[in-house]
Each structure stands twice: as structure tokens, then as C-alpha cells.
Design a protein around this motif. Structure first.
Motif, PDB file in Angstrom:
ATOM      1  N   LEU A  13      30.715  44.685  31.090  1.00 14.30           N
ATOM      2  CA  LEU A  13      30.890  43.253  31.313  1.00 14.30           C
ATOM      3  C   LEU A  13      29.545  42.532  31.260  1.00 14.30           C
ATOM      4  CD1 LEU A  13      33.367  41.518  33.550  1.00 14.30           C
ATOM      5  CD2 LEU A  13      31.009  40.821  33.741  1.00 14.30           C
ATOM      6  N   TRP A  14      28.541  43.053  31.969  1.00 16.56           N
ATOM      7  CA  TRP A  14      27.211  42.439  32.004  1.00 16.56           C
ATOM      8  C   TRP A  14      26.639  42.294  30.590  1.00 16.56           C
ATOM      9  CZ3 TRP A  14      24.303  39.946  35.476  1.00 16.56           C
ATOM     10  CH2 TRP A  14      22.943  39.783  35.210  1.00 16.56           C
ATOM     11  N   LYS A  15      26.737  43.364  29.797  1.00 20.48           N
ATOM     12  CA  LYS A  15      26.192  43.324  28.444  1.00 20.48           C
ATOM     13  C   LYS A  15      26.990  42.378  27.543  1.00 20.48           C
ATOM     14  CE  LYS A  15      25.738  48.007  28.540  1.00 20.48           C
ATOM     15  NZ  LYS A  15      25.533  49.357  27.995  1.00 20.48           N
ATOM     16  N   SER A  16      28.249  42.118  27.898  1.00 18.62           N
ATOM     17  CA  SER A  16      29.099  41.217  27.112  1.00 18.62           C
ATOM     18  C   SER A  16      28.784  39.751  27.384  1.00 18.62           C
ATOM     19  CB  SER A  16      30.578  41.472  27.428  1.00 18.62           C
ATOM     20  OG  SER A  16      30.920  42.796  27.123  1.00 18.62           O
ATOM     21  N   ILE A  17      28.182  39.476  28.521  1.00 17.87           N
ATOM     22  CA  ILE A  17      27.805  38.103  28.869  1.00 17.87           C
ATOM     23  C   ILE A  17      26.458  37.838  28.215  1.00 17.87           C
ATOM     24  CG2 ILE A  17      27.191  36.542  30.761  1.00 17.87           C
ATOM     25  CD1 ILE A  17      29.093  38.194  32.531  1.00 17.87           C
ATOM     26  N   ASN A  18      26.517  37.143  27.075  1.00 19.36           N
ATOM     27  CA  ASN A  18      25.297  36.993  26.278  1.00 19.36           C
ATOM     28  C   ASN A  18      25.002  35.552  25.882  1.00 19.36           C
ATOM     29  OD1 ASN A  18      27.237  36.512  24.377  1.00 19.36           O
ATOM     30  ND2 ASN A  18      26.879  38.375  23.205  1.00 19.36           N
ATOM     31  N   GLY A  19      25.714  34.609  26.474  1.00 18.49           N
ATOM     32  CA  GLY A  19      25.491  33.209  26.119  1.00 18.49           C
ATOM     33  C   GLY A  19      26.233  32.775  24.869  1.00 18.49           C
ATOM     34  N   ARG A  20      26.981  33.690  24.264  1.00 19.02           N
ATOM     35  CA  ARG A  20      27.783  33.380  23.080  1.00 19.02           C
ATOM     36  C   ARG A  20      29.257  33.693  23.326  1.00 19.02           C
ATOM     37  NH1 ARG A  20      23.519  36.164  21.190  1.00 19.02           N
ATOM     38  NH2 ARG A  20      24.743  38.011  20.791  1.00 19.02           N
ATOM     39  N   ASN A  21      29.529  34.814  24.005  1.00 11.28           N
ATOM     40  CA  ASN A  21      30.906  35.214  24.248  1.00 11.28           C
ATOM     41  C   ASN A  21      31.562  34.326  25.302  1.00 11.28           C
ATOM     42  OD1 ASN A  21      30.931  37.403  22.477  1.00 11.28           O
ATOM     43  ND2 ASN A  21      30.134  38.803  24.016  1.00 11.28           N
ATOM     44  N   THR A  22      32.802  33.932  25.029  1.00  6.49           N
ATOM     45  CA  THR A  22      33.586  33.213  26.024  1.00  6.49           C
ATOM     46  C   THR A  22      34.146  34.229  27.022  1.00  6.49           C
ATOM     47  OG1 THR A  22      35.642  33.442  24.779  1.00  6.49           O
ATOM     48  CG2 THR A  22      34.297  31.461  24.330  1.00  6.49           C
ATOM     49  N   VAL A  23      34.712  33.738  28.103  1.00  7.47           N
ATOM     50  CA  VAL A  23      35.368  34.631  29.059  1.00  7.47           C
ATOM     51  C   VAL A  23      36.480  35.398  28.341  1.00  7.47           C
ATOM     52  CG1 VAL A  23      36.757  34.728  31.174  1.00  7.47           C
ATOM     53  CG2 VAL A  23      34.785  33.182  31.049  1.00  7.47           C
ATOM     54  N   TYR A  24      37.178  34.727  27.446  1.00  8.35           N
ATOM     55  CA  TYR A  24      38.230  35.378  26.658  1.00  8.35           C
ATOM     56  C   TYR A  24      37.653  36.524  25.821  1.00  8.35           C
ATOM     57  CZ  TYR A  24      42.132  35.922  23.405  1.00  8.35           C
ATOM     58  OH  TYR A  24      43.165  36.440  22.663  1.00  8.35           O
ATOM     59  N   ASP A  25      36.510  36.304  25.204  1.00  9.98           N
ATOM     60  CA  ASP A  25      35.851  37.358  24.415  1.00  9.98           C
ATOM     61  C   ASP A  25      35.484  38.545  25.303  1.00  9.98           C
ATOM     62  OD1 ASP A  25      35.914  35.762  22.083  1.00  9.98           O
ATOM     63  OD2 ASP A  25      33.925  34.910  22.503  1.00  9.98           O
ATOM     64  N   VAL A  26      34.926  38.243  26.478  1.00  7.18           N
ATOM     65  CA  VAL A  26      34.534  39.303  27.421  1.00  7.18           C
ATOM     66  C   VAL A  26      35.773  40.100  27.830  1.00  7.18           C
ATOM     67  CG1 VAL A  26      33.593  39.782  29.714  1.00  7.18           C
ATOM     68  CG2 VAL A  26      32.492  38.075  28.254  1.00  7.18           C
ATOM     69  N   LEU A  27      36.859  39.407  28.114  1.00  7.16           N
ATOM     70  CA  LEU A  27      38.111  40.080  28.481  1.00  7.16           C
ATOM     71  C   LEU A  27      38.573  41.006  27.354  1.00  7.16           C
ATOM     72  CD1 LEU A  27      40.555  40.475  30.362  1.00  7.16           C
ATOM     73  CD2 LEU A  27      41.585  38.479  29.259  1.00  7.16           C
ATOM     74  N   ASN A  28      38.496  40.552  26.125  1.00  3.68           N
ATOM     75  CA  ASN A  28      38.903  41.382  24.984  1.00  3.68           C
ATOM     76  C   ASN A  28      38.002  42.602  24.828  1.00  3.68           C
ATOM     77  OD1 ASN A  28      41.176  39.977  24.186  1.00  3.68           O
ATOM     78  ND2 ASN A  28      40.010  38.577  22.904  1.00  3.68           N
ATOM     79  N   ILE A  29      36.706  42.417  25.011  1.00  2.00           N
ATOM     80  CA  ILE A  29      35.766  43.540  24.927  1.00  2.00           C
ATOM     81  C   ILE A  29      36.105  44.575  25.997  1.00  2.00           C
ATOM     82  CG2 ILE A  29      33.352  44.212  25.302  1.00  2.00           C
ATOM     83  CD1 ILE A  29      32.628  41.429  23.994  1.00  2.00           C
TER      84      ILE A  29
END
Length: 119
Positions: A69-85
Motif C-alpha cells: 500500500l505504501w509503495k502504491s501511494i505515489n502522488g499519481r495513483n488514486t485510492v481506486y488504483d491503490v485498491l486494485n493494486i
């Protein structure tokens, strides 16, 4: 009988983009797990460091879920993107992933590890 309350998620929450707070330096260990460095500042911390030999920097180790999750939060991914990852990385836990992601992101946000850029 107690009523179960469900937190209402704002409709645009899934479209939000979160950013890691640059105050917190972080690294990955050999297993790819994230370690966040927290500098213990302020009078109480200085006293604890001097008299109780508490560290100047605490190292917060995230588990496999928190690390992805931390690595997915990059200033580009939305919460939806993070959830999908997260759902793709841990397919066996897809059913509970929405609650897990929102809960952890809320904790990170409340503690100022991540933030949402105000428009």
C-alpha cells in the motif's frame, strides 16, 4: 441488539490521490518490506532520549500489506488504483480489501504519514 454502523465513504474518495509526507524517509529491507524512519522531536522526546535512552529515530516496519500500500501511494495513483493494486497482489483477500485499504489509509492520514493535496 447493537446496530452495525457502516461508515459512509464520500463518493469522490476513490478518485482522491494521496501523497507520502516527505518528512518521513523510508527504505525497503531485503524482503521488500517498507521501513519508515520517524524522527522523535520535541521536549518530551528529548527528555526520554536523555534520561531513558530512547532513540532519536524510530524505525516503523510495515507488514506485507502495508508495504504494498505504501509503495502504491505515489502522488499519481488514486485510492481506486491503490485498491486494485492491493486486490491484484492479494487476490485471496479481495473480499475484505476495501475495508482494509480504507482503514489503513485513514490511519496513515490521521497520523500525517500521507496527505491529500488541496485543490
Amino acid at each position: 441488539m447493537a446496530k452495525h454502523r457502516t461508515k459512509k465513504i464520500p463518493q469522490n474518495y476513490m478518485d482522491m490521490v494521496m501523497f507520502r509526507n516527505p518528512v518521513y524517509k523510508w527504505s525497503e529491507n531485503e524482503e521488500g518490506l517498507v521501513i519508515i524512519d520517524v524522527i522523535n522531536q520535541g521536549l518530551h522526546h528529548k527528555i526520554a532520549q536523555k534520561f531513558f535512552h530512547k532513540p532519536e529515530i524510530s524505525h516503523i516496519s510495515l507488514d506485507k500489506y502495508g508495504s504494498v500500500l505504501w509503495k502504491s501511494i505515489n502522488g499519481r495513483n488514486t485510492v481506486y488504483d491503490v485498491l486494485n493494486i492491493m486486490s491484484e497482489t492479494f487476490p485471496d483477500e479481495k473480499k475484505s480489501m476495501l475495508k482494509r485499504v480504507i482503514s489503513f489509509m485513514h490511519t496513515l492520514q490521521v497520523n500525517k504519514y500521507i496527505y491529500q493535496m488541496k485543490g
